[in-house]
Design a protein around this motif. Structure first.
Motif, PDB file in Angstrom:
ATOM      1  N   LEU A 126    -112.409  -9.101 -10.159  1.00  8.14           N
ATOM      2  CA  LEU A 126    -112.484  -7.646  -9.993  1.00  8.14           C
ATOM      3  C   LEU A 126    -113.899  -7.152  -9.768  1.00  8.14           C
ATOM      4  O   LEU A 126    -114.100  -6.010  -9.345  1.00  8.14           O
ATOM      5  N   LYS A 127    -114.897  -7.989 -10.045  1.00  8.59           N
ATOM      6  CA  LYS A 127    -116.297  -7.553  -9.981  1.00  8.59           C
ATOM      7  C   LYS A 127    -116.691  -7.045  -8.608  1.00  8.59           C
ATOM      8  O   LYS A 127    -117.472  -6.102  -8.479  1.00  8.59           O
ATOM      9  N   ARG A 128    -116.145  -7.668  -7.564  1.00 11.20           N
ATOM     10  CA  ARG A 128    -116.554  -7.300  -6.206  1.00 11.20           C
ATOM     11  C   ARG A 128    -116.105  -5.900  -5.805  1.00 11.20           C
ATOM     12  O   ARG A 128    -116.592  -5.355  -4.818  1.00 11.20           O
ATOM     13  N   PHE A 129    -115.188  -5.317  -6.573  1.00 14.66           N
ATOM     14  CA  PHE A 129    -114.705  -3.983  -6.245  1.00 14.66           C
ATOM     15  C   PHE A 129    -115.586  -2.881  -6.821  1.00 14.66           C
ATOM     16  O   PHE A 129    -115.382  -1.701  -6.544  1.00 14.66           O
ATOM     17  N   LYS A 138    -108.407  14.487  -5.417  1.00 15.47           N
ATOM     18  CA  LYS A 138    -109.250  15.640  -5.126  1.00 15.47           C
ATOM     19  C   LYS A 138    -110.702  15.276  -5.377  1.00 15.47           C
ATOM     20  O   LYS A 138    -111.008  14.279  -6.027  1.00 15.47           O
ATOM     21  N   VAL A 139    -111.610  16.093  -4.835  1.00 10.54           N
ATOM     22  CA  VAL A 139    -113.041  15.928  -5.073  1.00 10.54           C
ATOM     23  C   VAL A 139    -113.618  17.296  -5.406  1.00 10.54           C
ATOM     24  O   VAL A 139    -113.379  18.277  -4.688  1.00 10.54           O
ATOM     25  N   THR A 140    -114.358  17.377  -6.501  1.00  9.38           N
ATOM     26  CA  THR A 140    -114.988  18.636  -6.917  1.00  9.38           C
ATOM     27  C   THR A 140    -116.476  18.397  -7.140  1.00  9.38           C
ATOM     28  O   THR A 140    -116.993  17.325  -6.851  1.00  9.38           O
ATOM     29  N   ASP A 141    -117.152  19.402  -7.682  1.00  9.52           N
ATOM     30  CA  ASP A 141    -118.581  19.246  -7.977  1.00  9.52           C
ATOM     31  C   ASP A 141    -118.826  18.490  -9.275  1.00  9.52           C
ATOM     32  O   ASP A 141    -119.978  18.246  -9.660  1.00  9.52           O
ATOM     33  N   THR A 142    -117.738  18.082  -9.961  1.00  6.75           N
ATOM     34  CA  THR A 142    -117.881  17.312 -11.206  1.00  6.75           C
ATOM     35  C   THR A 142    -117.023  16.041 -11.226  1.00  6.75           C
ATOM     36  O   THR A 142    -117.112  15.253 -12.167  1.00  6.75           O
ATOM     37  N   PHE A 143    -116.219  15.840 -10.222  1.00  6.75           N
ATOM     38  CA  PHE A 143    -115.285  14.708 -10.234  1.00  6.75           C
ATOM     39  C   PHE A 143    -114.992  14.216  -8.826  1.00  6.75           C
ATOM     40  O   PHE A 143    -114.929  14.994  -7.875  1.00  6.75           O
ATOM     41  N   GLY A 144    -114.788  12.895  -8.714  1.00  6.05           N
ATOM     42  CA  GLY A 144    -114.368  12.313  -7.444  1.00  6.05           C
ATOM     43  C   GLY A 144    -114.845  10.879  -7.299  1.00  6.05           C
ATOM     44  O   GLY A 144    -115.891  10.502  -7.851  1.00  6.05           O
ATOM     45  N   GLN A 145    -114.072  10.079  -6.586  1.00  3.74           N
ATOM     46  CA  GLN A 145    -114.435   8.689  -6.314  1.00  3.74           C
ATOM     47  C   GLN A 145    -114.044   8.344  -4.882  1.00  3.74           C
ATOM     48  O   GLN A 145    -113.122   8.927  -4.317  1.00  3.74           O
ATOM     49  N   ALA A 146    -114.782   7.375  -4.320  1.00  7.61           N
ATOM     50  CA  ALA A 146    -114.491   6.948  -2.949  1.00  7.61           C
ATOM     51  C   ALA A 146    -114.784   5.461  -2.819  1.00  7.61           C
ATOM     52  O   ALA A 146    -115.557   4.890  -3.600  1.00  7.61           O
ATOM     53  N   ARG A 147    -114.165   4.850  -1.833  1.00  2.00           N
ATOM     54  CA  ARG A 147    -114.407   3.439  -1.542  1.00  2.00           C
ATOM     55  C   ARG A 147    -115.308   3.346  -0.316  1.00  2.00           C
ATOM     56  O   ARG A 147    -115.079   4.020   0.689  1.00  2.00           O
ATOM     57  N   VAL A 148    -116.333   2.506  -0.444  1.00  2.00           N
ATOM     58  CA  VAL A 148    -117.282   2.325   0.655  1.00  2.00           C
ATOM     59  C   VAL A 148    -117.503   0.833   0.852  1.00  2.00           C
ATOM     60  O   VAL A 148    -117.566   0.064  -0.108  1.00  2.00           O
ATOM     61  N   THR A 149    -117.600   0.411   2.107  1.00  2.01           N
ATOM     62  CA  THR A 149    -117.843  -0.994   2.416  1.00  2.01           C
ATOM     63  C   THR A 149    -119.335  -1.231   2.541  1.00  2.01           C
ATOM     64  O   THR A 149    -120.017  -0.609   3.366  1.00  2.01           O
ATOM     65  N   GLY A 195    -120.118  -6.097   3.505  1.00  2.00           N
ATOM     66  CA  GLY A 195    -118.848  -6.794   3.638  1.00  2.00           C
ATOM     67  C   GLY A 195    -117.927  -6.685   2.452  1.00  2.00           C
ATOM     68  O   GLY A 195    -116.842  -7.265   2.456  1.00  2.00           O
ATOM     69  N   THR A 196    -118.338  -5.934   1.411  1.00  2.52           N
ATOM     70  CA  THR A 196    -117.527  -5.803   0.214  1.00  2.52           C
ATOM     71  C   THR A 196    -117.191  -4.340  -0.041  1.00  2.52           C
ATOM     72  O   THR A 196    -118.063  -3.472   0.033  1.00  2.52           O
ATOM     73  N   GLU A 197    -115.922  -4.075  -0.333  1.00  2.00           N
ATOM     74  CA  GLU A 197    -115.504  -2.708  -0.637  1.00  2.00           C
ATOM     75  C   GLU A 197    -115.841  -2.386  -2.084  1.00  2.00           C
ATOM     76  O   GLU A 197    -115.489  -3.124  -3.003  1.00  2.00           O
ATOM     77  N   GLN A 198    -116.540  -1.260  -2.309  1.00  5.49           N
ATOM     78  CA  GLN A 198    -116.963  -0.884  -3.649  1.00  5.49           C
ATOM     79  C   GLN A 198    -116.573   0.561  -3.936  1.00  5.49           C
ATOM     80  O   GLN A 198    -116.397   1.365  -3.029  1.00  5.49           O
ATOM     81  N   LEU A 199    -116.456   0.850  -5.223  1.00  2.00           N
ATOM     82  CA  LEU A 199    -116.052   2.176  -5.680  1.00  2.00           C
ATOM     83  C   LEU A 199    -117.282   2.940  -6.147  1.00  2.00           C
ATOM     84  O   LEU A 199    -118.057   2.439  -6.962  1.00  2.00           O
ATOM     85  N   VAL A 200    -117.477   4.156  -5.631  1.00  2.00           N
ATOM     86  CA  VAL A 200    -118.636   4.966  -6.025  1.00  2.00           C
ATOM     87  C   VAL A 200    -118.176   6.354  -6.460  1.00  2.00           C
ATOM     88  O   VAL A 200    -117.112   6.837  -6.055  1.00  2.00           O
ATOM     89  N   GLU A 201    -119.005   6.988  -7.280  1.00  2.00           N
ATOM     90  CA  GLU A 201    -118.751   8.358  -7.705  1.00  2.00           C
ATOM     91  C   GLU A 201    -119.223   9.315  -6.613  1.00  2.00           C
ATOM     92  O   GLU A 201    -120.300   9.125  -6.030  1.00  2.00           O
ATOM     93  N   ILE A 202    -118.422  10.329  -6.333  1.00  2.00           N
ATOM     94  CA  ILE A 202    -118.778  11.298  -5.288  1.00  2.00           C
ATOM     95  C   ILE A 202    -118.599  12.719  -5.806  1.00  2.00           C
ATOM     96  O   ILE A 202    -117.830  12.975  -6.742  1.00  2.00           O
ATOM     97  N   ARG A 203    -119.325  13.659  -5.189  1.00  2.00           N
ATOM     98  CA  ARG A 203    -119.244  15.071  -5.533  1.00  2.00           C
ATOM     99  C   ARG A 203    -119.362  15.890  -4.255  1.00  2.00           C
ATOM    100  O   ARG A 203    -119.796  15.396  -3.213  1.00  2.00           O
ATOM    101  N   ILE A 204    -118.988  17.177  -4.311  1.00  2.00           N
ATOM    102  CA  ILE A 204    -119.199  18.101  -3.201  1.00  2.00           C
ATOM    103  C   ILE A 204    -120.135  19.213  -3.654  1.00  2.00           C
ATOM    104  O   ILE A 204    -120.177  19.560  -4.837  1.00  2.00           O
ATOM    105  N   GLN A 205    -120.894  19.766  -2.716  1.00  2.00           N
ATOM    106  CA  GLN A 205    -121.828  20.832  -3.048  1.00  2.00           C
ATOM    107  C   GLN A 205    -121.155  22.202  -3.048  1.00  2.00           C
ATOM    108  O   GLN A 205    -121.558  23.104  -3.771  1.00  2.00           O
ATOM    109  N   ASP A 206    -120.135  22.346  -2.231  1.00  2.00           N
ATOM    110  CA  ASP A 206    -119.376  23.603  -2.198  1.00  2.00           C
ATOM    111  C   ASP A 206    -117.934  23.274  -1.840  1.00  2.00           C
ATOM    112  O   ASP A 206    -117.605  22.139  -1.508  1.00  2.00           O
ATOM    113  N   ASP A 207    -117.074  24.283  -1.931  1.00  2.00           N
ATOM    114  CA  ASP A 207    -115.643  24.052  -1.689  1.00  2.00           C
ATOM    115  C   ASP A 207    -115.185  24.543  -0.323  1.00  2.00           C
ATOM    116  O   ASP A 207    -114.012  24.851  -0.120  1.00  2.00           O
ATOM    117  N   THR A 208    -116.126  24.583   0.635  1.00  2.00           N
ATOM    118  CA  THR A 208    -115.736  25.038   1.970  1.00  2.00           C
ATOM    119  C   THR A 208    -114.849  24.015   2.676  1.00  2.00           C
ATOM    120  O   THR A 208    -114.068  24.360   3.554  1.00  2.00           O
TER     121      THR A 208
END
Length: 206
Positions: free
Chosen positions: A124-127, A150-161, A164-177
């Motif tokens: 699981l480490k590679r994820f 959903k993604v807010t200014d305090t919560f959210g996650q995304a997968r990025v390659t 060559g390895t897919e990883q999980l990172v924390e994401i946020r938005i600056q506004d709700d437009t």
């Protein structure tokens, strides 16, 4: 009925309750209402005051994955070991040594669960993002796929390659437009060191 009786009596009932909490947590996380790394900051602070425990978890490789994942694997392993140990080794409840044996089974199950959890955690480490191999700016400019509902200014996650390895990172938005939903594509545009997350924006070519 024998299985339920074992799962709902001491000592396995302790692990059964913990397992139910774990299942509820992951259902809430899948629904996008909880963060997989929500306890990481507390663990980092605690590990500074307990070097022995930190060293043990380091040697087992359990610090390379989120606490919620390693704790879930450990509870599941402990529950399985306790279930079989209670069935095979625990004396009749009328025996004076019943609770002494029960406590022993709990302790042994927890100890044996550590190496099992380490083995289960390795693939699981590679994820998950490795702080040793990825700096804070490595992901800026990369495309990601939203992994939460959903993604807010305090919560959210995304997968990025990355490399060559897919990883999980924390994401946020600056506004709700712009609202992001599960499966949407976005761009990581800025790293926020205070909460170890990335600001995202819609793909300009979408």
């Amino acid at each position: 009925m024998d299985f339920l009786n074992t799962a709902l009596t001491f000592p396995t009932v302790i692990f059964s309750v913990l397992l139910i909490i774990v299942i509820i947590f992951w259902l809430v996380t899948i629904a996008g209402l909880a963060d997989i790394d929500m306890f990481e900051a507390d663990v980092e602070i605690e590990s500074q005051t307990n070097a022995a425990t930190s060293g043990l978890f380091n040697s087992l490789g359990l610090t390379d994955i989120p606490l919620t994942v390693s704790a879930s694997l450990m509870i599941m392993s402990s529950w399985l070991i306790s279930t079989y140990a209670q069935t095979w080794f625990l004396p009749n409840e009328n025996n004076n040594l019943y609770y002494l044996f029960g406590i022993t089974i709990m302790l042994v199950s927890s100890i044996l669960a550590l190496p099992i959890t380490s083995i289960l955690a390795k693939p699981l480490k590679r994820f998950f993002t490795s702080k040793e191999t990825a700096t804070k700016n490595d992901f800026v400019g990369l495309e990601c796929v939203i992994a939460t509902s959903k993604v807010t200014d305090t919560f959210g996650q995304a997968r990025v390659t990355f490399q060559g390895t897919e990883q999980l990172v924390e994401i946020r938005i600056q506004d709700d437009t712009h609202q992001f939903n599960l499966g949407d594509n976005a761009i990581l545009i800025e790293h926020m060191s205070e909460n170890h997350s990335y600001i995202i924006a819609p793909k300009p070519w979408a």
